[in-house]
Enzyme design. Structure first.
Site, PDB file in Angstrom:
ATOM      1  N   ASP A  72       0.831  -1.211   0.000  1.00 16.27           N
ATOM      2  CA  ASP A  72       0.000   0.000   0.000  1.00 16.27           C
ATOM      3  C   ASP A  72       0.864   1.259   0.000  1.00 16.27           C
ATOM      4  OD1 ASP A  72      -2.445   1.323  -0.004  1.00 16.27           O
ATOM      5  OD2 ASP A  72      -2.542   1.421   2.183  1.00 16.27           O
ATOM      6  N   HIS A 109       2.185   3.437  -8.965  1.00 16.44           N
ATOM      7  CA  HIS A 109       2.034   2.000  -9.273  1.00 16.44           C
ATOM      8  C   HIS A 109       3.219   1.519 -10.124  1.00 16.44           C
ATOM      9  CE1 HIS A 109      -1.815   2.225  -7.430  1.00 16.44           C
ATOM     10  NE2 HIS A 109      -2.406   2.885  -8.402  1.00 16.44           N
ATOM     11  N   LEU A 147      10.797 -20.482  -4.663  1.00 22.58           N
ATOM     12  CA  LEU A 147       9.734 -19.659  -4.082  1.00 22.58           C
ATOM     13  C   LEU A 147       8.436 -19.789  -4.883  1.00 22.58           C
ATOM     14  CD1 LEU A 147       8.947 -17.171  -2.174  1.00 22.58           C
ATOM     15  CD2 LEU A 147       9.632 -15.731  -4.085  1.00 22.58           C
TER      16      LEU A 147
HETATM   17  C1  IPE Z   1      -5.462  -2.691  -0.009  1.00 23.18           C
HETATM   18  O1  IPE Z   1      -5.140  -1.351  -0.202  1.00 23.18           O
HETATM   19  C2  IPE Z   1      -5.453  -3.414  -1.315  1.00 23.18           C
HETATM   20  C3  IPE Z   1      -4.148  -3.557  -1.955  1.00 23.18           C
HETATM   21  C4  IPE Z   1      -2.997  -3.187  -1.465  1.00 23.18           C
HETATM   22  C5  IPE Z   1      -4.168  -4.214  -3.225  1.00 23.18           C
HETATM   23  P1  IPE Z   1      -6.277  -0.244  -0.352  1.00 23.18           P
HETATM   24  O2  IPE Z   1      -5.562   1.048  -0.489  1.00 23.18           O
HETATM   25  O3  IPE Z   1      -7.240  -0.597  -1.388  1.00 23.18           O
HETATM   26  O4  IPE Z   1      -6.998  -0.338   1.069  1.00 23.18           O
HETATM   27  P2  IPE Z   1      -7.850   0.745   1.864  1.00 23.18           P
HETATM   28  O5  IPE Z   1      -8.878   1.262   0.923  1.00 23.18           O
HETATM   29  O6  IPE Z   1      -6.907   1.817   2.312  1.00 23.18           O
HETATM   30  O7  IPE Z   1      -8.403  -0.006   3.042  1.00 23.18           O
HETATM   31  C1  IPE Z   2      -1.740   0.191  -3.262  1.00 26.48           C
HETATM   32  O1  IPE Z   2      -1.505   1.542  -3.297  1.00 26.48           O
HETATM   33  C2  IPE Z   2      -1.965  -0.397  -4.651  1.00 26.48           C
HETATM   34  C3  IPE Z   2      -3.355  -0.757  -4.925  1.00 26.48           C
HETATM   35  C4  IPE Z   2      -4.330  -0.756  -4.059  1.00 26.48           C
HETATM   36  C5  IPE Z   2      -3.664  -1.179  -6.262  1.00 26.48           C
HETATM   37  P1  IPE Z   2      -2.691   2.589  -3.304  1.00 26.48           P
HETATM   38  O2  IPE Z   2      -3.060   2.869  -4.714  1.00 26.48           O
HETATM   39  O3  IPE Z   2      -3.800   2.157  -2.425  1.00 26.48           O
HETATM   40  O4  IPE Z   2      -1.981   3.858  -2.687  1.00 26.48           O
HETATM   41  P2  IPE Z   2      -2.552   4.855  -1.595  1.00 26.48           P
HETATM   42  O5  IPE Z   2      -2.959   4.030  -0.413  1.00 26.48           O
HETATM   43  O6  IPE Z   2      -3.721   5.553  -2.208  1.00 26.48           O
HETATM   44  O7  IPE Z   2      -1.410   5.752  -1.292  1.00 26.48           O
HETATM   45 MG    MG Z   3      -4.142   2.390  -0.460  1.00 26.48          MG
END
Ligand code: IPE
Ligand code: IPE
Ligand code: MG
Length: 270
Positions: A39, A56, A150
């Site tokens: 995240d 990303h 792995l």
């Molecule tokens: C969780 O992250 C999902 C992934 C890392 C793929 P999100 O950014 O979607 O989660 P929330 O919305 O903060 O809970």
């Molecule tokens: C995690 O990073 C990747 C996915 C959920 C696809 P985020 O896109 O949720 O990044 P933040 O949390 O908004 O910074």
């Molecule tokens: Mg996120």
């Protein structure tokens, strides 16, 4: 008790002990299965005045580096939460950008996976993925199926509530067809219907990006996982951060409901 480790958000800055983290890891006590909620990509990009997709894109290098680190150590299973069921609700441009990145990355990485003896698997509702992404994934899974180092599991279009409801639907069909009596359903039988059937439960769950929640990830399987949260956003996360999380894991006492004394007394003699 949840341990919260606060780390700087600008790349790896060391353990402060003057020792390489990997040298502090007891290889005989590695977690067999590590799961990571990757995240913080969007915020990482926004902090730099960039589009979220830039985050990303930079996260792909973290995936490479962390997978390499896990394989070097001898971790058997690594599950990466890449896209949740709820992430489909994001703006369409972000969803399609992520799907394109997925297709491109998988295509490019298969030779490296094979070189490093890494087997790819997927958990989640893959039917939801665009056709080209599903085909690339299926190809990559077939092309790496013989590897026995792995196992890298990508959680794509995955959420625990989807997984559990899906499992129950399949089980209900078996009861309805008379294949099993409802009262004979036990833990082992139920687990056969989860996406993770055949995999050991994660022993260590890491979430990057500073949020202290599990966001619908492996809720059943992390019943006894050690949880590790870091402020480091995913695009800054590197193998040394992974090693620090493993060192932290190795300092925890896992009691599984027993007392600390019972756990110590049951340890095999050195
Ligand atoms: C969780 O992250 C999902 C992934 C890392 C793929 P999100 O950014 O979607 O989660 P929330 O919305 O903060 O809970
Ligand atoms: C995690 O990073 C990747 C996915 C959920 C696809 P985020 O896109 O949720 O990044 P933040 O949390 O908004 O910074
Ligand atoms: Mg996120």
């Amino acid at each position: 008790m949840i341990f919260v480790l606060l780390r700087p958000c600008t790349g790896y800055t060391g353990t402060g002990h003057g020792m390489e983290p990997s040298s502090q890891i007891d290889k005989s006590k590695l977690p067999q299965h590590i799961a990571i909620i990757m995240d913080g990509n969007g915020r990482w990009a926004e902090e730099r005045g960039q589009d979220r997709l830039f985050g990303h894109l930079n996260g792909v290098e973290s995936v490479r580096n962390v997978v390499e680190g896990a394989a070097e150590l001898g971790v058997k299973y690594l599950t990466l939460y890449a896209f949740s069921t709820e992430n489909w609700e994001r703006p369409p441009y972000e969803v399609s950008g992520l799907m394109e990145l997925l297709v491109e990355t998988i295509k490019k990485e298969v030779p490296t996976l094979n070189k490093n003896n890494i087997r790819l698997q997927v958990i989640g509702d893959v039917e939801m993925l665009p056709d080209n992404a599903r085909k690339e994934l299926e190809q990559a899974i077939t092309d790496t199926a013989q590897n026995n180092g792995l196992t890298l599991i990508l959680a794509l279009s995955y959420s625990s509530r989807w997984e559990i409801v899906h499992a129950i639907r399949q089980m209900a069909a078996e009861v309805a067809s008379g294949k099993i009596n409802a009262q004979d359903i036990d833990k082992n039988y139920f687990e056969r219907f989860l996406c993770t059937t055949g995999l050991p439960d994660p022993e260590l769950l890491i979430r990057t990006g500073g949020e202290i929640r599990v966001s619908n990830f492996l809720l059943y399987q992390i019943a006894y996982a050690e949880l590790y949260f870091t402020e480091v956003k995913w695009p800054d996360f590197r193998k040394n951060h992974l090693f620090e999380a493993i060192i932290d894991f190795q300092h925890r006492q896992r009691r599984f409901g027993k007392t600390g004394k019972q756990v110590v007394e049951n340890k095999p003699e050195c």
